[in-house]
Scaffold this active site. Structure first.
Site, PDB file in Angstrom:
ATOM      1  N   ASP A  29      31.367 -13.124 -17.422  1.00 34.85           N
ATOM      2  CA  ASP A  29      32.262 -12.985 -16.279  1.00 34.85           C
ATOM      3  C   ASP A  29      33.630 -12.571 -16.817  1.00 34.85           C
ATOM      4  O   ASP A  29      34.048 -13.032 -17.878  1.00 34.85           O
ATOM      5  CB  ASP A  29      32.331 -14.334 -15.555  1.00 34.85           C
ATOM      6  CG  ASP A  29      33.243 -14.312 -14.341  1.00 34.85           C
ATOM      7  OD1 ASP A  29      33.806 -13.246 -14.039  1.00 34.85           O
ATOM      8  OD2 ASP A  29      33.375 -15.367 -13.708  1.00 34.85           O
ATOM      9  N   ASP A  73      23.196 -16.212 -10.845  1.00 27.87           N
ATOM     10  CA  ASP A  73      23.667 -17.265 -11.746  1.00 27.87           C
ATOM     11  C   ASP A  73      24.316 -18.342 -10.903  1.00 27.87           C
ATOM     12  O   ASP A  73      24.791 -18.083  -9.795  1.00 27.87           O
ATOM     13  CB  ASP A  73      24.696 -16.729 -12.752  1.00 27.87           C
ATOM     14  CG  ASP A  73      26.082 -16.605 -12.121  1.00 27.87           C
ATOM     15  OD1 ASP A  73      26.944 -17.469 -12.399  1.00 27.87           O
ATOM     16  OD2 ASP A  73      26.298 -15.668 -11.311  1.00 27.87           O
TER      17      ASP A  73
END
Length: 376
Positions: free
Chosen positions: A92, A271
């Site tokens: 991320d 996720d």
């Protein structure tokens, strides 16, 4: 990175495929365990591979940048070598932390000034710096820098934030094109669709992201408190616009029910911290519903955690024993629960893949959803 679309369900938008990276293949749909600080909490790497059967894990740019720091990660040869995980990794960009730590940051066109949650020191992330950091971390799939808006979000703010995210994407792409990976393998950039829960903004953003021509695309800004019906409506809308021949990653989602419903809408990658975070508080996900292992009803229940379970811990440990571990504050309880939940999530997407290929996905999903959401 390469993506091959294998099967499409005839009754829903569900599909299967294979993503190929320099660190191996990822069969989709897939759930990716979250290893924020370079580790999936309470789980060894060999358990991730052998028992949980994870194909890819996540790291977080914000957290790894602050600790252990880029100097340590680069000296180790990248995150794969630092944490001993030789399969694919996704990072991320830190954009979600911009949202979640909003009381400590200042967002401007150039980037974001933020205060470290560790020691209060000030730092700055720009789109360029987010790419540079992810180059050092060395993930196979890296995310464009974006702003994740909260829910609810005022329309004009959502619009301006989305368009800034698009401008930031242009800068991320430019930085990717003028730099190279540090460790001898390829890295792939995924842009992120934003737009809150506003249909016209989601359309504009999805069209902009599709036009960027990336090798995969992500859907962000959902699972931030909006009702499930909004999550599904925005996901369905965006998936109808994003290119069919590229993997679609729905960020931060979610519950087992959310995952099955969004697979049906055309999502390939998921996720969420839920399986491990909830495990540490005694919540276990099973094929028949949700267990709070701390409850007194399990005190003398010596049956397996999940009689038809997906992990060795399901048959090796009883409900009564794991409940005892939690009440005794033994770390093993959290470890067992984490392994169980992650193995269950990976079983769920693997079984979804089997059902899609067999042409039975919709009937199976419709049977599973009521059970998965029930509390035992």
């Amino acid at each position: 990175m390469d993506f091959i679309l294998s099967h499409k369900d005839t009754h829903t938008k569900a599909r299967t495929g294979v993503i190929t990276t320099d660190h191996g293949e990822i069969k989709t749909p897939i759930f990716m365990p979250v290893g924020t600080a370079g580790t999936v909490k309470a789980v060894h790497q060999h358990e991730l591979k052998e028992d949980i059967k994870a194909q890819i894990i996540l790291g977080n740019t914000y957290h790894l940048y602050l600790r252990p720091g880029l100097e340590v990660i680069e000296a180790a040869g990248g995150l794969h070598k630092f944490n001993g995980w030789d399969k694919p990794i996704l990072t991320d960009s830190g954009g979600y932390q911009v949202y979640s730590l909003s009381n400590t940051n200042k967002i401007e066109e150039e980037g974001v000034n933020f205060r470290s949650h560790i020691d209060g020191s000030m730092h700055f992330f720009s789109p360029e710096k987010a790419i540079d950091i992810q180059r050092v971390i060395g993930a196979d799939i890296i995310m464009a820098f974006d702003e994740c808006t909260p829910f609810p979000c005022e329309y004009n703010y959502a619009k301006e934030s989305m368009r800034m995210t698009h401008r930031w994407l242009d800068r991320c792409i430019k930085r990717m094109n003028e730099t190279e990976g540090l460790y001898g393998y390829n890295q792939t950039l995924f842009p992120i669709v934003q737009g809150s829960t506003y249909k016209d903004l989601r359309i504009e953003s999805a069209e902009t992201i599709a036009a960027a021509g990336a090798e995969g695309n992500a859907i962000g800004g959902l699972s931030v408190g909006e009702p499930d019906e909004d999550l599904y409506a925005m996901t369905e809308l965006v998936c109808s616009i994003l290119p069919e021949d590229k993997p679609r990653y729905l960020m931060g989602v979610g519950t087992p029910v959310n995952i099955l419903e969004c697979i049906a809408l055309g999502v390939d990658m998921f996720d969420c911290v839920m399986p491990t975070r909830n495990a540490r508080h005694g919540m276990l996900f099973t094929k028949n519903g949700i267990i709070n292992i701390k409850n007194a009803k399990w005190k003398k229940d010596f049956s397996p955690l999940d009689p038809d379970g997906t992990s060795y811990v399901d048959s090796f440990y009883s409900k009564a024993y794991v409940r005892h571990l939690f009440h005794s504050k033994e770390a093993l309880g959290m470890q067992i629960a984490s392994i169980h939940n992650l193995a269950f999530y990976l079983w769920l997407v693997d079984e979804a893949r089997n059902q899609i290929e067999n042409g039975t996905f919709r009937a199976w999903k419709d049977e599973m959803v009521p059970k998965l959401g029930s509390k035992l």
